[in-house]
Design an enzyme around this catalytic site. Structure first.
Site, mmCIF file in Angstrom:
data_model
loop_
_atom_site.group_PDB
_atom_site.id
_atom_site.type_symbol
_atom_site.label_atom_id
_atom_site.label_comp_id
_atom_site.label_asym_id
_atom_site.label_seq_id
_atom_site.Cartn_x
_atom_site.Cartn_y
_atom_site.Cartn_z
ATOM 1 N N ILE A 30 0.706 -1.058 0.011
ATOM 2 C CA ILE A 30 0.090 -0.001 0.038
ATOM 3 C C ILE A 30 0.920 1.257 0.151
ATOM 4 O O ILE A 30 0.497 2.202 -0.430
ATOM 5 C CB ILE A 30 -1.253 -0.022 1.115
ATOM 6 C CG1 ILE A 30 -2.089 0.812 0.798
ATOM 7 C CG2 ILE A 30 -0.083 0.029 2.682
ATOM 8 C CD1 ILE A 30 -3.298 0.778 2.056
ATOM 9 N N VAL A 95 3.728 -5.817 10.426
ATOM 10 C CA VAL A 95 2.824 -6.570 10.370
ATOM 11 C C VAL A 95 2.950 -8.074 10.663
ATOM 12 O O VAL A 95 3.984 -8.620 10.108
ATOM 13 C CB VAL A 95 2.213 -6.563 8.879
ATOM 14 C CG1 VAL A 95 0.863 -7.307 8.789
ATOM 15 C CG2 VAL A 95 1.648 -5.204 8.685
ATOM 16 N N HIS A 99 5.791 -12.155 5.701
ATOM 17 C CA HIS A 99 5.713 -11.713 4.171
ATOM 18 C C HIS A 99 7.109 -11.334 3.454
ATOM 19 O O HIS A 99 8.076 -11.047 4.530
ATOM 20 C CB HIS A 99 4.819 -10.422 4.192
ATOM 21 C CG HIS A 99 5.157 -9.408 5.111
ATOM 22 N ND1 HIS A 99 4.955 -9.417 6.573
ATOM 23 C CD2 HIS A 99 6.010 -8.235 5.003
ATOM 24 C CE1 HIS A 99 5.370 -8.348 7.194
ATOM 25 N NE2 HIS A 99 5.812 -7.335 6.208
ATOM 26 N N HIS A 101 9.012 -9.275 0.949
ATOM 27 C CA HIS A 101 9.011 -8.030 0.262
ATOM 28 C C HIS A 101 9.714 -8.375 -1.271
ATOM 29 O O HIS A 101 10.863 -8.781 -1.152
ATOM 30 C CB HIS A 101 9.707 -6.841 0.760
ATOM 31 C CG HIS A 101 8.848 -6.320 2.002
ATOM 32 N ND1 HIS A 101 8.107 -5.259 1.972
ATOM 33 C CD2 HIS A 101 9.027 -6.595 3.500
ATOM 34 C CE1 HIS A 101 7.830 -5.072 3.302
ATOM 35 N NE2 HIS A 101 8.346 -5.800 4.192
HETATM 36 P P1 5GP Z 1 6.993 -5.048 7.460
HETATM 37 O O1 5GP Z 1 7.503 -3.552 8.035
HETATM 38 O O2 5GP Z 1 6.133 -5.599 8.407
HETATM 39 O O3 5GP Z 1 8.087 -5.914 6.939
HETATM 40 O O4 5GP Z 1 6.005 -4.387 6.303
HETATM 41 C C1 5GP Z 1 4.837 -4.419 6.153
HETATM 42 C C2 5GP Z 1 4.388 -3.712 5.000
HETATM 43 O O5 5GP Z 1 2.982 -4.073 4.684
HETATM 44 C C3 5GP Z 1 4.585 -2.298 4.604
HETATM 45 O O6 5GP Z 1 5.563 -2.215 3.819
HETATM 46 C C4 5GP Z 1 3.268 -1.608 4.574
HETATM 47 O O7 5GP Z 1 3.445 -0.565 3.622
HETATM 48 C C5 5GP Z 1 2.433 -2.822 4.195
HETATM 49 N N1 5GP Z 1 0.899 -2.865 4.447
HETATM 50 C C6 5GP Z 1 0.297 -2.426 5.621
HETATM 51 N N2 5GP Z 1 -0.758 -2.459 5.679
HETATM 52 C C7 5GP Z 1 -1.212 -2.722 4.560
HETATM 53 C C8 5GP Z 1 -2.362 -2.968 4.091
HETATM 54 O O8 5GP Z 1 -3.457 -2.917 4.479
HETATM 55 N N3 5GP Z 1 -2.494 -3.313 2.532
HETATM 56 C C9 5GP Z 1 -1.046 -3.283 1.785
HETATM 57 N N4 5GP Z 1 -1.302 -3.607 0.438
HETATM 58 N N5 5GP Z 1 -0.099 -3.441 2.361
HETATM 59 C C10 5GP Z 1 -0.027 -3.075 3.738
#
Ligand code: 5GP
Length: 115
Positions: A30, A95, A99, A101
Site C-alpha cells: 500500500i 505486520v 511476508h 517483500h
Molecule cells: P513490514 O515492516 O512488516 O516488513 O512490512 C509491512 C508492509 O505492509 C509495509 O511495507 C506496509 O506498507 C504494508 N502494508 C501495511 N498495511 C497494508 C495494507 O493494508 N495493505 C497493503 N497492500 N499493504 C500494507
C-alpha cells in the site's frame, strides 16, 4: 485474531492481488518503496520467520519461487530486485504475518545503512 494480511488473503480487505494459489497470496504494498513493491504472504498465519516449522520448508521455498516468477512478470528480473523479510523489533517488522517483500524497478542502493 486475524491479521490484516489474512483479511486480504480471504478477500475481506481490498488489495491489488497479483497472484494467489492454495499456499500463498501476493499483492502490491500500500506504501510502495519502489515502482515494484509486492508482498508475498503465506495464506496461513505465521507471525514471523521464527515461527516457521521444519515442516514449512516447502512453503518457504514456494514463496521464493513465486517471487522469482513475479520478478519476471514485472519485468525486473534482469535489471534486478531485492527480497526482504523483516523480523521482530530490530528488523522493523510492522505486520506480524510473515511476508516477503519483492522490491525493484529502480536502483536500490546499499543493503543496510552502515552507522
Ligand atoms: P513490514 O515492516 O512488516 O516488513 O512490512 C509491512 C508492509 O505492509 C509495509 O511495507 C506496509 O506498507 C504494508 N502494508 C501495511 N498495511 C497494508 C495494507 O493494508 N495493505 C497493503 N497492500 N499493504 C500494507
Amino acid at each position: 485474531m486475524s491479521t490484516i494480511f489474512s483479511k486480504i488473503v480471504a478477500g475481506e480487505r481490498s488489495a491489488d492481488v497479483v497472484y494467489q494459489d492454495d499456499r500463498v497470496t501476493a499483492f502490491r504494498d500500500i506504501h510502495p518503496a519502489a515502482p515494484t513493491h509486492i508482498l508475498i504472504v503465506p495464506n496461513r498465519e505465521i507471525p514471523t520467520v521464527n515461527d516457521l516449522a521444519d515442516g514449512d520448508e516447502a512453503l518457504a521455498g514456494h514463496m521464493l519461487l513465486v517471487a522469482r516468477d513475479l520478478a519476471k512478470s514485472e519485468g525486473i528480473a534482469e535489471s534486478g530486485y531485492r527480497l526482504i523479510i523483516n523480523c521482530n523489533r530490530d528488523g522493523n517488522q510492522e505486520v506480524f504475518h510473515l511476508h516477503l517483500h519483492l522490491i525493484g524497478g529502480r536502483p536500490l542502493g546499499g543493503m543496510v545503512k552502515r552507522v
